[in-house]
Scaffold this motif. Sequence first.
Motif, short mmCIF file in Angstrom:
data_model
loop_
_atom_site.label_atom_id
_atom_site.label_comp_id
_atom_site.label_asym_id
_atom_site.label_seq_id
_atom_site.Cartn_x
_atom_site.Cartn_y
_atom_site.Cartn_z
N GLU A 1 54.68 11.99 14.93
CA GLU A 1 54.18 13.06 14.08
C GLU A 1 53.72 12.84 12.79
OE1 GLU A 1 57.35 16.55 11.94
OE2 GLU A 1 58.16 14.91 13.01
N VAL A 2 52.64 13.78 12.48
CA VAL A 2 52.12 13.74 11.21
C VAL A 2 52.99 13.57 9.91
CG1 VAL A 2 50.08 14.09 9.85
CG2 VAL A 2 49.97 14.13 12.27
N VAL A 3 53.13 12.81 9.23
CA VAL A 3 53.97 12.93 8.27
C VAL A 3 53.13 13.72 7.12
CG1 VAL A 3 55.40 11.64 6.52
CG2 VAL A 3 55.31 10.84 8.80
N TRP A 4 52.01 13.11 6.59
CA TRP A 4 51.41 13.80 5.56
C TRP A 4 49.77 13.77 5.86
CZ3 TRP A 4 48.70 10.04 3.45
CH2 TRP A 4 49.43 8.62 3.05
N ARG A 5 48.92 14.54 5.25
CA ARG A 5 47.45 14.15 5.31
C ARG A 5 46.96 14.08 3.96
NH1 ARG A 5 48.71 18.54 8.73
NH2 ARG A 5 48.05 18.40 10.92
N LEU A 6 46.05 13.36 3.65
CA LEU A 6 45.39 12.92 2.22
C LEU A 6 43.86 13.30 2.37
CD1 LEU A 6 45.74 11.72 -0.66
CD2 LEU A 6 44.78 9.56 0.56
N GLY A 7 43.53 14.43 1.60
CA GLY A 7 42.30 14.91 1.59
C GLY A 7 42.14 15.73 2.69
#
Length: 234
Positions: free
Chosen positions: A3-9
């Motif tokens: 699962e994607v925890v966070w995205r940056l940009g």
Amino acid sequence: TGEVVWRLGGEKSDFDMGYGTRTDWQHDARLHPGGLITIFDNGGVQKDVQSRVIVVEIDEDDMRATLVGEYTHPDKILAATQGNAQVLPNGNVFVGWGSEPHFSEFSRDGELLFDASFPSQVESYRAFRFPWKGLPEDRPAVVAESGSGEEVTLYVSWNGATEVDTWQVLAGGDPGKLEPAGSAPRKGFETAVTLDTKEPYLAARAKDSSGRILGSSEAVKPAEPTASTGQTRS
């Protein structure tokens, strides 16, 4: 779970992107201790003057990204593709400029310490700096020249050998039975060692800083200087 925890940009960034933290066509994002991320920001070829390496601090509590470091080349290199940044153990940053054939090292504070380049047609997807020791498979090269009286000068080198500290000269009446006759510290690519000896055969032995033998040349006979120049080497 993947699962994607966070995205940056990007358009769906989970972080509030502070000044200078947004990138274009970036490469080699690397997470470091303390919530730091290094990114090679290629930049937009149509809108940016140069590529750069940025250091971004991410706060996962407040979900904010802050620019804390930036490294740019004084020649304003703009790499359309590829590129990377390596943080060295001493805090310096080593940069490969991707489609532009340069590689550079910066101090922690951004001072350019080292800069080199490949031929213009070369591209480098990644560039790294690591400790390296060279121990060639071939033997050291040596040339011996006779001087006045019993004086003999040896010119010795070993292409690719990085650990040579001292050259020991061996001399004797038989190429298979040579004894130490002198020594000199290594000086650059080729070292000249001058000594007095009547022995017909000479060789050179490479030693490292601890005195360990790394390799030995073949035994050679001193060449006589030519009558016209007094020299045998060109």
